[in-house]
Design a protein around this motif. Structure first.
Motif, PDB file in Angstrom:
ATOM      1  N   ALA A  35      55.819  38.788  34.522  1.00 39.11           N
ATOM      2  CA  ALA A  35      54.376  37.673  34.692  1.00 39.11           C
ATOM      3  C   ALA A  35      53.786  38.219  35.633  1.00 39.11           C
ATOM      4  N   TYR A  36      53.968  37.937  36.818  1.00 39.90           N
ATOM      5  CA  TYR A  36      53.220  37.431  38.201  1.00 39.90           C
ATOM      6  C   TYR A  36      51.417  38.161  38.526  1.00 39.90           C
ATOM      7  N   HIS A  37      52.282  39.587  37.290  1.00 35.72           N
ATOM      8  CA  HIS A  37      50.565  40.693  37.351  1.00 35.72           C
ATOM      9  C   HIS A  37      49.469  39.939  36.896  1.00 35.72           C
ATOM     10  N   VAL A  38      49.528  39.439  35.695  1.00 34.01           N
ATOM     11  CA  VAL A  38      48.006  38.806  34.625  1.00 34.01           C
ATOM     12  C   VAL A  38      47.814  37.482  35.702  1.00 34.01           C
ATOM     13  N   VAL A  39      48.873  37.286  36.263  1.00 34.52           N
ATOM     14  CA  VAL A  39      48.774  35.934  37.419  1.00 34.52           C
ATOM     15  C   VAL A  39      47.855  36.255  38.326  1.00 34.52           C
ATOM     16  N   THR A  40      47.923  37.307  38.835  1.00 34.87           N
ATOM     17  CA  THR A  40      47.138  37.604  40.273  1.00 34.87           C
ATOM     18  C   THR A  40      46.144  38.493  40.287  1.00 34.87           C
ATOM     19  N   ALA A  41      45.846  38.872  39.127  1.00 33.69           N
ATOM     20  CA  ALA A  41      44.746  40.006  38.549  1.00 33.69           C
ATOM     21  C   ALA A  41      44.094  38.321  38.131  1.00 33.69           C
ATOM     22  N   LEU A  42      44.495  36.975  37.847  1.00 34.23           N
ATOM     23  CA  LEU A  42      43.441  36.219  37.124  1.00 34.23           C
ATOM     24  C   LEU A  42      42.986  34.655  38.193  1.00 34.23           C
ATOM     25  N   ALA A  43      43.697  34.847  39.407  1.00 30.62           N
ATOM     26  CA  ALA A  43      43.758  34.201  40.522  1.00 30.62           C
ATOM     27  C   ALA A  43      42.963  33.398  40.833  1.00 30.62           C
ATOM     28  N   LYS A  44      41.744  34.710  40.726  1.00 28.41           N
ATOM     29  CA  LYS A  44      40.008  33.936  41.434  1.00 28.41           C
ATOM     30  C   LYS A  44      38.775  34.058  40.701  1.00 28.41           C
ATOM     31  N   ALA A 110      37.283  40.926  35.479  1.00 28.59           N
ATOM     32  CA  ALA A 110      36.508  42.301  34.845  1.00 28.59           C
ATOM     33  C   ALA A 110      36.729  41.985  33.457  1.00 28.59           C
ATOM     34  N   HIS A 111      37.603  42.197  32.851  1.00 30.35           N
ATOM     35  CA  HIS A 111      37.570  41.888  31.436  1.00 30.35           C
ATOM     36  C   HIS A 111      37.056  40.812  30.841  1.00 30.35           C
ATOM     37  N   VAL A 112      38.009  40.002  31.650  1.00 30.97           N
ATOM     38  CA  VAL A 112      37.663  38.212  31.212  1.00 30.97           C
ATOM     39  C   VAL A 112      36.389  37.668  31.677  1.00 30.97           C
ATOM     40  N   TYR A 113      36.143  38.420  32.569  1.00 28.06           N
ATOM     41  CA  TYR A 113      34.404  37.714  32.857  1.00 28.06           C
ATOM     42  C   TYR A 113      33.561  38.551  31.141  1.00 28.06           C
ATOM     43  N   ARG A 114      34.025  39.446  31.097  1.00 26.61           N
ATOM     44  CA  ARG A 114      32.916  40.008  29.935  1.00 26.61           C
ATOM     45  C   ARG A 114      33.035  39.199  28.686  1.00 26.61           C
ATOM     46  N   ARG A 135      43.256  41.532  19.841  1.00 26.45           N
ATOM     47  CA  ARG A 135      44.342  40.793  20.450  1.00 26.45           C
ATOM     48  C   ARG A 135      44.088  39.902  21.301  1.00 26.45           C
ATOM     49  N   PRO A 136      44.887  39.317  22.027  1.00 26.36           N
ATOM     50  CA  PRO A 136      44.885  38.348  23.732  1.00 26.36           C
ATOM     51  C   PRO A 136      44.659  39.466  24.359  1.00 26.36           C
ATOM     52  N   PRO A 137      43.563  38.802  25.988  1.00 27.34           N
ATOM     53  CA  PRO A 137      43.675  36.980  26.203  1.00 27.34           C
ATOM     54  C   PRO A 137      42.234  36.555  25.039  1.00 27.34           C
TER      55      PRO A 137
END
Length: 197
Positions: A35-44, A110-114, A135-137
């Motif tokens: 579960a912490y991988h997505v947390v880390t990916a979106l941390a910044k 990067a995907h979330v910013y897109r 699908r999510p996100p």
């Protein structure tokens, strides 16, 4: 205009892992719990607030900057968790929510910013897609909050995101881990025979 600064991140981490048989989100993958991988990916990404909707987990999302909300009855499906998260986001004055799943370890910032680039105001629905299925996100403007709060069952927001804008990315980025076989396949991809042993 929707930006991370006026958006609440809602991390759904309350699934019962029925198909996994065990505490899926705590399973080791590479150097941390799954579960912490997505947390880390979106941390910044500078979200307005971060909300983790959990149920019976040993993971300390609060230590990672999340407001932790317990879903008292995960048996009522993913929609209940989503409603908990959206309610808290609404109280925080969020203009949007980005809904992410804790069992999707390869999602990138990067995907979330897109996804934010594709947003178009209060009625925004932007989902991720592998080119076949949305699908999510998923990103929802505040004009969709009432629709989200009306959801029920395990379908979550699937019907809503079918009608939204879809940002296509690699299928590998949108892998979600539902079974032990899924996790073993992911470990194999990274050249890991087993993890944490």
């Amino acid at each position: 205009m929707l930006t991370p600064e006026n958006t609440a991140l809602v991390l759904l981490a309350a699934g019962r892992s029925r198909r996994f048989e065990g505490d899926k989100l705590s399973e080791p993958f590479l150097d941390k719990p799954l579960a912490y991988h997505v947390v880390t990916a979106l941390a910044k990404i500078p979200f307005l607030t971060r909300i983790a909707v959990v149920s019976d987990t040993r993971l300390d999302f609060a230590a990672l900057g999340y407001q932790v909300e317990e879903n008292p009855d995960p048996s009522r499906g993913q929609a209940r968790s989503l409603c908990h998260g959206v309610s808290v986001a609404k109280q925080a004055g969020a203009e949007a929510v980005l809904v992410a799943l804790a069992d999707m370890p390869r999602v990138t910032a990067a995907h979330v910013y897109r996804m934010f680039d594709a947003a178009d105001g209060a009625e925004t629905i932007v989902a991720s897609s592998d080119g076949v299925q949305p699908r999510p996100p998923a990103l929802f403007g505040k004009g969709m909050f009432d629709d989200l709060l009306d959801l029920d069952g395990d379908e979550g927001a699937r019907q809503l995101i079918r009608h939204g804008h879809h940002v296509v990315t690699s299928p590998a980025e949108l892998v979600d881990v539902d079974t032990r076989a899924d996790l073993e396949e992911l470990r194999h991809l990274y050249g890991l025979e087993t993890d944490g042993k």
